[in-house]
Design an enzyme around this catalytic site. Structure first.
Site, PDB file in Angstrom:
ATOM      1  N   HIS A  97       6.373  -3.915  20.949  1.00 11.83           N
ATOM      2  CA  HIS A  97       7.634  -4.345  20.327  1.00 11.83           C
ATOM      3  C   HIS A  97       7.406  -5.732  19.706  1.00 11.83           C
ATOM      4  O   HIS A  97       7.884  -6.739  20.222  1.00 11.83           O
ATOM      5  CB  HIS A  97       8.706  -4.405  21.435  1.00 11.83           C
ATOM      6  CG  HIS A  97      10.104  -4.531  20.935  1.00 11.83           C
ATOM      7  ND1 HIS A  97      11.128  -5.013  21.722  1.00 11.83           N
ATOM      8  CD2 HIS A  97      10.679  -4.239  19.744  1.00 11.83           C
ATOM      9  CE1 HIS A  97      12.255  -5.006  21.035  1.00 11.83           C
ATOM     10  NE2 HIS A  97      12.013  -4.541  19.839  1.00 11.83           N
ATOM     11  N   SER A 120      15.090  -7.393  21.973  1.00 10.53           N
ATOM     12  CA  SER A 120      15.954  -7.076  20.839  1.00 10.53           C
ATOM     13  C   SER A 120      16.949  -8.203  20.563  1.00 10.53           C
ATOM     14  O   SER A 120      17.508  -8.782  21.493  1.00 10.53           O
ATOM     15  CB  SER A 120      16.736  -5.793  21.144  1.00 10.53           C
ATOM     16  OG  SER A 120      15.857  -4.789  21.566  1.00 10.53           O
ATOM     17  N   LYS A 166      13.244 -11.735  16.003  1.00 12.90           N
ATOM     18  CA  LYS A 166      11.957 -11.273  15.467  1.00 12.90           C
ATOM     19  C   LYS A 166      12.008 -11.204  13.937  1.00 12.90           C
ATOM     20  O   LYS A 166      11.077 -11.616  13.262  1.00 12.90           O
ATOM     21  CB  LYS A 166      11.596  -9.886  16.026  1.00 12.90           C
ATOM     22  CG  LYS A 166      11.047  -9.957  17.447  1.00 12.90           C
ATOM     23  CD  LYS A 166      10.241  -8.721  17.833  1.00 12.90           C
ATOM     24  CE  LYS A 166      11.049  -7.458  17.802  1.00 12.90           C
ATOM     25  NZ  LYS A 166      12.214  -7.496  18.716  1.00 12.90           N
ATOM     26  N   ASN A 205      13.880 -12.854  11.865  1.00 13.75           N
ATOM     27  CA  ASN A 205      13.878 -14.199  11.284  1.00 13.75           C
ATOM     28  C   ASN A 205      12.485 -14.808  11.305  1.00 13.75           C
ATOM     29  O   ASN A 205      12.050 -15.431  10.333  1.00 13.75           O
ATOM     30  CB  ASN A 205      14.841 -15.122  12.041  1.00 13.75           C
ATOM     31  CG  ASN A 205      16.288 -14.827  11.679  1.00 13.75           C
ATOM     32  OD1 ASN A 205      16.566 -14.248  10.628  1.00 13.75           O
ATOM     33  ND2 ASN A 205      17.207 -15.205  12.547  1.00 13.75           N
ATOM     34  N   ARG A 253      15.009 -15.300  25.387  1.00 19.82           N
ATOM     35  CA  ARG A 253      16.146 -16.184  25.153  1.00 19.82           C
ATOM     36  C   ARG A 253      16.506 -16.761  26.504  1.00 19.82           C
ATOM     37  O   ARG A 253      17.058 -16.058  27.349  1.00 19.82           O
ATOM     38  CB  ARG A 253      17.269 -15.306  24.595  1.00 19.82           C
ATOM     39  CG  ARG A 253      18.520 -15.981  24.167  1.00 19.82           C
ATOM     40  CD  ARG A 253      19.531 -14.916  23.775  1.00 19.82           C
ATOM     41  NE  ARG A 253      19.293 -14.355  22.453  1.00 19.82           N
ATOM     42  CZ  ARG A 253      19.766 -14.882  21.327  1.00 19.82           C
ATOM     43  NH1 ARG A 253      20.522 -15.952  21.360  1.00 19.82           N
ATOM     44  NH2 ARG A 253      19.501 -14.312  20.162  1.00 19.82           N
ATOM     45  N   TYR A 300      23.626   6.469  16.418  1.00 20.63           N
ATOM     46  CA  TYR A 300      23.245   5.068  16.267  1.00 20.63           C
ATOM     47  C   TYR A 300      21.712   4.910  16.142  1.00 20.63           C
ATOM     48  O   TYR A 300      20.952   5.602  16.840  1.00 20.63           O
ATOM     49  CB  TYR A 300      23.754   4.231  17.453  1.00 20.63           C
ATOM     50  CG  TYR A 300      23.155   2.844  17.399  1.00 20.63           C
ATOM     51  CD1 TYR A 300      23.663   1.907  16.508  1.00 20.63           C
ATOM     52  CD2 TYR A 300      22.036   2.523  18.148  1.00 20.63           C
ATOM     53  CE1 TYR A 300      23.060   0.671  16.382  1.00 20.63           C
ATOM     54  CE2 TYR A 300      21.429   1.289  18.028  1.00 20.63           C
ATOM     55  CZ  TYR A 300      21.948   0.368  17.141  1.00 20.63           C
ATOM     56  OH  TYR A 300      21.334  -0.845  17.003  1.00 20.63           O
ATOM     57  N   ASN A 306      10.527 -23.522  13.460  1.00 18.92           N
ATOM     58  CA  ASN A 306       9.603 -22.900  14.426  1.00 18.92           C
ATOM     59  C   ASN A 306       8.171 -22.896  13.897  1.00 18.92           C
ATOM     60  O   ASN A 306       7.212 -22.749  14.658  1.00 18.92           O
ATOM     61  CB  ASN A 306      10.049 -21.463  14.741  1.00 18.92           C
ATOM     62  CG  ASN A 306      11.372 -21.445  15.509  1.00 18.92           C
ATOM     63  OD1 ASN A 306      11.728 -22.449  16.142  1.00 18.92           O
ATOM     64  ND2 ASN A 306      12.093 -20.346  15.451  1.00 18.92           N
ATOM     65  N   LYS A 365      12.216   3.575  17.915  1.00 11.64           N
ATOM     66  CA  LYS A 365      11.969   3.266  19.328  1.00 11.64           C
ATOM     67  C   LYS A 365      11.371   4.462  20.073  1.00 11.64           C
ATOM     68  O   LYS A 365      10.487   4.310  20.904  1.00 11.64           O
ATOM     69  CB  LYS A 365      13.271   2.841  20.011  1.00 11.64           C
ATOM     70  CG  LYS A 365      13.955   1.667  19.352  1.00 11.64           C
ATOM     71  CD  LYS A 365      13.078   0.451  19.347  1.00 11.64           C
ATOM     72  CE  LYS A 365      13.794  -0.737  18.718  1.00 11.64           C
ATOM     73  NZ  LYS A 365      12.929  -1.917  18.672  1.00 11.64           N
ATOM     74  N   ARG A 409      21.899   0.961  21.457  1.00 15.12           N
ATOM     75  CA  ARG A 409      21.050   1.839  22.264  1.00 15.12           C
ATOM     76  C   ARG A 409      21.684   2.020  23.640  1.00 15.12           C
ATOM     77  O   ARG A 409      22.340   1.113  24.160  1.00 15.12           O
ATOM     78  CB  ARG A 409      19.656   1.229  22.413  1.00 15.12           C
ATOM     79  CG  ARG A 409      18.798   1.344  21.163  1.00 15.12           C
ATOM     80  CD  ARG A 409      17.399   0.800  21.394  1.00 15.12           C
ATOM     81  NE  ARG A 409      17.378  -0.628  21.557  1.00 15.12           N
ATOM     82  CZ  ARG A 409      17.351  -1.267  22.709  1.00 15.12           C
ATOM     83  NH1 ARG A 409      17.311  -0.593  23.849  1.00 15.12           N
ATOM     84  NH2 ARG A 409      17.353  -2.580  22.769  1.00 15.12           N
ATOM     85  N   SER A 468      25.956  -5.098  14.507  1.00  8.04           N
ATOM     86  CA  SER A 468      25.959  -4.455  13.189  1.00  8.04           C
ATOM     87  C   SER A 468      24.590  -4.669  12.540  1.00  8.04           C
ATOM     88  O   SER A 468      23.908  -5.652  12.820  1.00  8.04           O
ATOM     89  CB  SER A 468      27.086  -5.006  12.316  1.00  8.04           C
ATOM     90  OG  SER A 468      27.072  -6.411  12.313  1.00  8.04           O
ATOM     91  N   ARG A 469      24.208  -3.728  11.696  1.00  7.50           N
ATOM     92  CA  ARG A 469      22.818  -3.700  11.223  1.00  7.50           C
ATOM     93  C   ARG A 469      22.731  -3.521   9.712  1.00  7.50           C
ATOM     94  O   ARG A 469      23.629  -2.986   9.080  1.00  7.50           O
ATOM     95  CB  ARG A 469      22.090  -2.507  11.869  1.00  7.50           C
ATOM     96  CG  ARG A 469      22.018  -2.561  13.381  1.00  7.50           C
ATOM     97  CD  ARG A 469      20.940  -3.501  13.831  1.00  7.50           C
ATOM     98  NE  ARG A 469      20.840  -3.628  15.271  1.00  7.50           N
ATOM     99  CZ  ARG A 469      19.674  -3.768  15.925  1.00  7.50           C
ATOM    100  NH1 ARG A 469      18.540  -3.800  15.252  1.00  7.50           N
ATOM    101  NH2 ARG A 469      19.647  -3.903  17.216  1.00  7.50           N
ATOM    102  N   ASP A 502       9.308  -5.577  13.786  1.00  3.85           N
ATOM    103  CA  ASP A 502       9.796  -5.010  15.053  1.00  3.85           C
ATOM    104  C   ASP A 502       8.715  -4.332  15.888  1.00  3.85           C
ATOM    105  O   ASP A 502       8.764  -4.377  17.103  1.00  3.85           O
ATOM    106  CB  ASP A 502      10.923  -4.013  14.757  1.00  3.85           C
ATOM    107  CG  ASP A 502      11.720  -3.628  15.994  1.00  3.85           C
ATOM    108  OD1 ASP A 502      12.023  -4.523  16.810  1.00  3.85           O
ATOM    109  OD2 ASP A 502      12.036  -2.444  16.162  1.00  3.85           O
ATOM    110  N   CYS A 504      16.549 -11.189  19.397  1.00  2.00           N
ATOM    111  CA  CYS A 504      16.139 -12.552  19.766  1.00  2.00           C
ATOM    112  C   CYS A 504      15.396 -13.234  18.621  1.00  2.00           C
ATOM    113  O   CYS A 504      14.646 -14.191  18.836  1.00  2.00           O
ATOM    114  CB  CYS A 504      15.249 -12.537  21.005  1.00  2.00           C
ATOM    115  SG  CYS A 504      16.148 -12.201  22.514  1.00  2.00           S
TER     116      CYS A 504
HETATM  117  C1  OXD Z   1      16.140  -3.049  18.979  1.00  2.00           C
HETATM  118  C2  OXD Z   1      16.004  -2.764  17.539  1.00  2.00           C
HETATM  119  O1  OXD Z   1      17.174  -2.720  19.572  1.00  2.00           O
HETATM  120  O2  OXD Z   1      14.975  -3.162  16.962  1.00  2.00           O
HETATM  121  O3  OXD Z   1      15.192  -3.612  19.544  1.00  2.00           O
HETATM  122  O4  OXD Z   1      16.883  -2.122  16.950  1.00  2.00           O
HETATM  123 MN    MN Z   2      13.497  -3.963  18.316  1.00  2.00          MN
END
Ligand code: OXD
Ligand code: MN
Length: 592
Positions: free
Chosen positions: A238, A260, A264, A266, A407, A209, A503, A218, A80, A375-376, A287, A262
């Site tokens: 978010h 982002s 979520k 998982n 974090r 992207y 956690n 977003k 982003r 990478s996604r 998300d 951090c």
């Molecule tokens: C972010 C995403 O950048 O969820 O927060 O892709």
């Molecule tokens: Mn996000």
């Protein structure tokens, strides 16, 4: 709210408002052809085949990663771009110091210049989508016009896309968010992501992207929706949403906001460790959460998305078995590396070695990581082994606790609870976190990220905090608010807490707090678990480490409070006085 039976109508006939807008955009962008997306599997298959034929998508090893594809974005277009993202409200004050601002007329003019003729020789895809279950009163629709087939495929996974969404737009009175997107020339100098919350419109040019181009995510579900939520009395956040079933069979849902990359995803699909038998986890979303006060005085949440666009590096069977299994078929990978036998590879993948890096070059460690750190993967949420059918419930799920976190190497304790909703809003507004590769810019710098919404709030943070405070007053049974930090390190840089599945121990404490079954120590920062309140059986954690994790050095807290005060003041006069009163109270308790 149910879909209208337009089954005999062609797609352009379903909504006159959409058709009129498509014609206007086509007159401006001059595409070679127009394709209205029906959202069918046949359509997706044909598009994948066309992108493979053009070399834009690459099929991965069909035996080990069936129906998976690799997409490589332009190397300058991998995250982003917050500095090129604008909120264009009539007055700059309404966008707030937390957003880049441009006057709507100037932004439209600039974008008109860029969009003019930009789809010559290309296909214009009309992508109708619904954010949220199609029959939910809380869902909202949009139409993205794009010239990217990759965007269409991703929107097909991430949203309820196609004919049914168009039918819902027609029955909703033709109201929809207009999102116009073109990859343009992918020139970073000609890249802008513009939002017009007052017009329910988005214009994005020059990037392919995810967060810049999949406009349902977003741009719509956070920036436009947060603005709309304020005017309509709800929240667009978010946040992941997860259901936790304890060994006694009680299920509670929590929503958690982290910046982002951090963790979520998982947390949303956490695997209970063997040492905590009998727990079950149900994922609603990873998300974004749209939250509404329900008639019962509780806060109810839906996940507006239907898929995940998750960070790949670090995913393996030990860190997140659910995620690993979920992405081993029918997934799109963006900017990962390849093994010699055509499997996707990323840092943290235990098996195999990379042969080709994310830019398509023979892998050479001198060039940096094999997979891009941002990478996604894109997959349908239904592939998640812990996916909950409640994600399809039109009324959503009731939220027992809201969790905020970031974090942070130091200072923030493993967990604490806010004393009240108002204190919780301050806790959330003060979230700080080290930056990650999800956005371009320096990584690892601590910055304030209120509610993890710094890049995503579509209006002035002062107004946003006031809206949060007002929401609390409308909730007779408001969720409790907690703050967590899984990332605290010792002086040598070693993580103090094991994280991931463990956690759940912290979540367990929270749920016991909600049920009034466990105690806490009243600290200046908030309510902290005493060592005996956290179940650490079998963890082998040293009592001194646990003590360190659950305390905050007073001098550091004092400095942090001063920093938060300055931050809030810098946000301007709209910051609610109640937040300063909460700061005063913590300082009083600290004896500062
Ligand atoms: C972010 C995403 O950048 O969820 O927060 O892709
Ligand atoms: Mn996000």
């Amino acid at each position: 709210m149910a879909s209208a039976p337009h089954t005999l109508a062609s797609l352009p006939e379903i909504s006159r408002n959409v058709a009129t807008w498509v014609a206007e955009v086509a007159a401006l962008t001059r595409p070679e052809r127009i394709h209205w997306c029906d959202g069918s599997e046949a359509e997706a298959a044909a598009l994948r085949a066309a992108l493979v034929a053009r070399g834009e998508l690459q099929p991965l090893n069909p035996d080990t990663f069936p129906r998976c594809y690799l997409y490589r974005s332009d190397p300058t277009d991998v995250a982003r771009v917050e500095h090129l993202t604008f909120v264009c409200t009539r007055t700059q004050e309404d966008a707030g110091p937390n957003n880049n601002w441009m006057a709507p007329a100037a932004a439209h003019e600039k974008m008109r210049g860029l969009f003019s003729g930009c789809m010559r020789g290309r296909t214009l895809y009309v992508v109708p989508y619904c954010m949220g279950p199609l029959d939910s009163p809380y869902a909202r629709c949009g139409v993205e016009i794009t010239d990217s087939g990759y965007v269409v495929l991703n929107m097909g996974l991430m949203t309820r896309m196609g004919r049914a969404a168009l039918e819902r737009i027609a029955t909703d009175g033709g109201r929809f968010v207009r999102g116009l997107h073109s990859t343009g020339e992918l020139d970073p100098e000609r890249r802008f992501i513009m939002h017009y919350p007052e017009e329910l419109a988005i214009e994005s040019y020059g990037s392919g992207y995810g967060g810049n181009a999949l406009l349902g995510k977003k741009c719509h579900a956070l920036r436009i929706a947060s603005y709309q939520a304020r005017t309509e009395g709800w929240l667009a956040e978010h946040m992941l949403i997860v259901g936790l079933q304890n060994p006694a069979g009680e299920t509670h849902y929590v929503a958690a906001a982290f910046p982002s990359a951090c963790g979520k995803t998982n947390l949303a699909m956490l695997i209970p460790p063997e040492s905590l038998p009998g727990w079950k986890i149900y994922t609603i979303g990873d998300d974004i959460a749209w939250l509404q006060p329900g008639p019962d005085g509780r806060l109810w949440a839906i996940n507006p998305e239907s898929g995940y666009f998750g960070v790949v590096p670090g995913t393996n069977r030990a860190t997140n078995r659910n995620a690993f299994d979920m992405i081993s078929h029918d997934a799109i990978f963006t900017n990962v590396a390849l093994t010699a036998d055509g499997e996707p590879w990323w840092e943290g993948r235990k098996k195999h070695v990379p042969a080709i890096d994310w830019q398509g070059r023979p892998y050479d460690p001198a060039n940096g990581p094999a997979a891009h750190p941002n990478s996604r993967f894109t997959v349908s949420a239904r592939q998640n082994p812990s996916y909950s059918p409640a994600a399809e419930d039109p009324h959503g799920v009731p939220i027992s606790a809201l969790i905020f976190g970031g974090r942070r190497r130091e200072l923030a304790p493993l967990v604490y609870e806010a004393r009240s909703w108002q204190h919780g809003v301050l806790v959330a507004a003060s979230v700080a976190s080290e930056t990650t590769a999800a956005a371009t810019g320096q990584v690892g710098v601590v910055r304030r990220d209120p509610m993890a919404m710094k890049p995503f709030a579509g209006y002035n943070f002062g107004d946003y905090f006031a809206h949060w405070l007002a929401m609390g007053q409308r909730l007779a049974r408001a969720p409790r608010i907690f703050h967590v930090n899984w990332f605290r390190q010792d002086a040598a840089g070693k993580f103090l807490w094991p994280g991931y599945g463990e956690n759940l121990r912290v979540l367990h404490w929270m749920l016991e707090r909600c049920a009034g079954r466990v105690g806490a120590r009243d600290g200046a920062i908030g309510l902290l678990p005493r060592p005996e309140d956290l179940d650490t059986t079998g963890l082998g954690i040293d009592p001194s480490v646990l003590a360190e994790l659950t305390t905050v050095p007073p001098a550091a807290l004092k400095k942090e409070l001063a920093d938060i005060r300055t931050y809030l003041a810098d946000l301007g006069a709209r910051t609610p006085a109640a937040l300063y009163s909460e700061l005063d109270e913590i300082e009083r308790r600290l004896g500062a």
